[in-house]
Enzyme design. Structure first.
Site: not given
Ligand code: AGP
Length: 612
Positions: A2, A27, A76, A102-103, A485, A489, A492, A508, A607
């Site tokens: 928040c 934020r 938030w 906030n919290g 993961e 990272k 991307e 394989h 995002k």
């Molecule tokens: C991960 O760093 C990416 N931004 C992407 O893979 C993300 O995790 C995926 O699009 C799922 O998004 P969500 O968790 O909002 O469903």
């Protein structure tokens, strides 16, 4: 998180409050509100769901609310869906106390019962309303001093908070208090400001005081006094802010991603504390009873991207601890492949945004097949949260960088607590193991913090990898899930081609890709698989690979094999992903930084992928 702003001085407060809230928009928020008073007149409160523009319209950009003192808030949601009634400021029924927060008030249910016994009723479903009425309760019960009321409330509350409070009997004055959630005071000529973050007040002053934990600030025009939790006056030194606004939004970090990597200890702590009370796991806020857990025959975990990688970790953890079969599926596949599903199964949808189209479609598919659905999401009131039968909210706060870090880590611990509780109610683990696992979970925030202190070594190593063209991440078991993961990272945000491989699968086919200098990152946190993965790494090394290892402190012979080794603190092997992922996040960040790329907004990515 928040956003909080406050003003006391000679100018009209409302426009300043709206301007300050606008500077905190980064934020993330879902609703907003301001409270303003004109001298000893009544405190006027205006709130609105949605963007700040709605609040500005309702107040004619603040001109409709006269008064030289007030507080403003962007919310938030953590407790209670996004709505006007749940938006801040909240108030006692007689308007004696009006405030914003906030919290997270962890013991708000207990406090609400105390207040109900003393005649209080509640109009919202927020923890904040409970806190505001608790302050009112102590104000009326005590000597009628705001400082006394605040100190008593602070000693009674467990959780995190930054409060900004107006008392009807103290016109033109603001009382603020803080524990864990940042809060600063700015001082100008005959005026003072309050804010949860520097950007909100940088336009007006660069002279600020940082309110410490369990401290109170009393703002009255240009006069500011500070108190400790015993109600004693304390002296504080001001700081001069040298940042520009853009840097201030990132709290001094260069990018949101690195800021959010550093917010992981808090995100993990807040998520754990939402379901762990007095050393036990309590999923009542999620809405699944122990009896219902016992009836689960099988678990389907469906998600995309990093959320899918959380599912990959959860599969190992749930099957090993609870002995229930778990299937992990990509949402984009699940929704079309007509999966065979057991109606007495549970479908878990993991999603940071709660708006990913494929994951939402998968949720609807599972519901259409009669399965119970549980969402693990970070955004209160998101589509997936609203449509799932049950919701486990991760308390990571808004995640701005496209590449997820703190939300991924919060999802992991949500998954662990679910797995441990499931194993316990099924009788697969005894009381001692249950308590030991919970105790270990509570050490994760501090262990993540420890890893973050080692980031300079990673920055040095990462800068040397910036010209790589292919990077492999390998592991076995949970280490394979971690490598998924780590690879994503890297892909991307550095745009370097990267692959994650189950270490035993390399021979394989993929090992044909290993050439002189190819970087192979081996995840080595699972002791019973350590030797096997090391031998796979050595196979790569014999074909020219350059080895990086991420392993548990104590495995110091690893550096006899790997060219660069990162050690993470020891933890229960089920929870290792929460620690091993951190060096991999940092490495990807620093490689992207070395390449001069837009770390927070990588090319081609959004995002939240709200389209197919
Ligand atoms: C991960 O760093 C990416 N931004 C992407 O893979 C993300 O995790 C995926 O699009 C799922 O998004 P969500 O968790 O909002 O469903």
């Amino acid at each position: 998180m928040c956003g909080i702003v406050g003003y006391s001085g000679l100018k009209q407060a409302a426009p300043i409050l709206l301007d300050g809230l606008a500077r905190l928009e980064y934020r993330g928020y879902d609703s907003a509100g301001i409270a303003v008073r004109d001298g000893d007149g009544e405190i006027k409160v205006v709130k609105a769901k949605g963007r700040l523009a709605v609040l500005a319209e309702k107040t004619d950009s603040g001109k409709a609310l006269l008064g030289r003192c007030g507080v403003g808030h962007t919310r938030w949601a953590t407790h209670g869906a996004p709505s006007e009634i749940n938006a801040h400021p909240h108030h006692s029924d007689d308007g004696n106390v009006v405030g914003i927060h906030n919290g997270i008030i962890e013991n708000y249910k207990e406090l609400k019962e105390l207040l109900e016994k003393n005649g209080y009723s509640f109009y919202s479903s927020t923890d904040t309303e409970v806190a505001i009425k608790l302050i009112d309760y102590y104000y009326k019960k005590g000597s009628g001093s705001p400082i006394d009321a605040l100190t008593r409330a602070m000693t009674r509350i467990t959780g995190s908070y930054s409060f900004a409070i107006l008392f009807k009997d103290f016109p033109d004055e603001i009382f603020a208090a803080r524990k864990d959630s940042p809060l600063i005071v700015g001082v100008g000529d005959d005026e003072s400001f309050l804010a949860s973050d520097v950007p909100a007040i940088l336009k007006y002053t660069r002279s600020v005081y940082y309110i410490g934990n369990y401290e109170i600030a009393h703002l009255s025009g240009g006069k500011v006094d500070f108190y400790n939790i015993d109600g004693e006056r304390i002296e504080k030194e001001p700081s001069e802010i040298s940042w520009d606004a853009a840097t201030a939004e990132k709290a001094g970090y260069e990018h949101f991603m690195i800021k959010e990597i550093h917010e992981q200890p808090e995100a993990v702590k807040n998520t754990l504390s939402s379901v762990i009370h007095d050393g036990k796991i309590d999923l009542s806020s999620v809405g699944i009873t122990d009896e219902e857990l016992k009836s689960i025959s099988t678990i389907y975990i469906v998600a995309c991207g990093s959320a899918y990688h959380v599912g990959a970790v959860m599969q190992y953890v749930i099957e090993d601890l609870a002995g229930i079969p778990v299937r992990v599926e990509l949402a984009s596949e699940f929704r079309y492949r007509k999966p065979v599903l057991d109606k007495s199964g549970l479908c878990i949808i993991i999603s940071q945004s709660g708006e990913t189209a494929d994951s939402l479609a998968a949720l609807r598919e599972a519901k259409s097949r009669g399965l119970r659905t549980l969402a693990i999401v970070n955004v209160v009131g998101s589509s997936i949260a609203r449509e799932a039968d049950n919701v486990f909210y991760t308390l990571a706060g808004p995640e701005i960088a496209v590449a997820t870090t703190k939300a991924y880590s919060a999802q992991l611990v949500a998954g662990y607590t679910f797995a441990v509780q499931l194993a316990y109610v099924l009788g697969r683990i005894d009381e001692t193991k249950y308590e030991d696992l919970i105790a270990e979970l509570l050490t994760l925030p501090e262990k993540i913090e420890t890893i973050l202190e080692d980031k300079e070594r990673l920055q040095w190593f990462a800068a040397k990898q910036s010209s790589s063209t292919d990077i492999f991440f390998i592991g076995r078991g949970i280490d394979y899930a971690i490598s998924l993961e780590g690879s994503l990272k890297m892909k991307e945000i550095s745009y370097i081609h990267s692959e994650s491989y189950a270490a035993g699968e390399l021979k394989h086919g993929a090992i044909s890709l290993i050439e002189d200098g190819t970087l192979v990152v081996g995840c080595l946190t699972q002791s019973e698989l350590y030797e096997k993965t090391v031998s796979n790494m050595v196979e790569c090394q014999s074909r020219g690979a350059y080895l990086m290892a991420v392993t548990t402190a104590g495995n110091y012979n690893t550096e006899d094999i790997a060219d660069f080794t990162v050690y993470i603190p020891e933890t229960d092997s089920h929870f290792a992903a929460s620690l091993a992922v951190v060096p991999l996040q940092l490495m990807s960040y620093y490689v992207s930084l070395a390449k001069g790329l837009d770390v927070d907004k990588p090319r081609n990515l959004a995002k939240s992928v709200t389209v197919e």
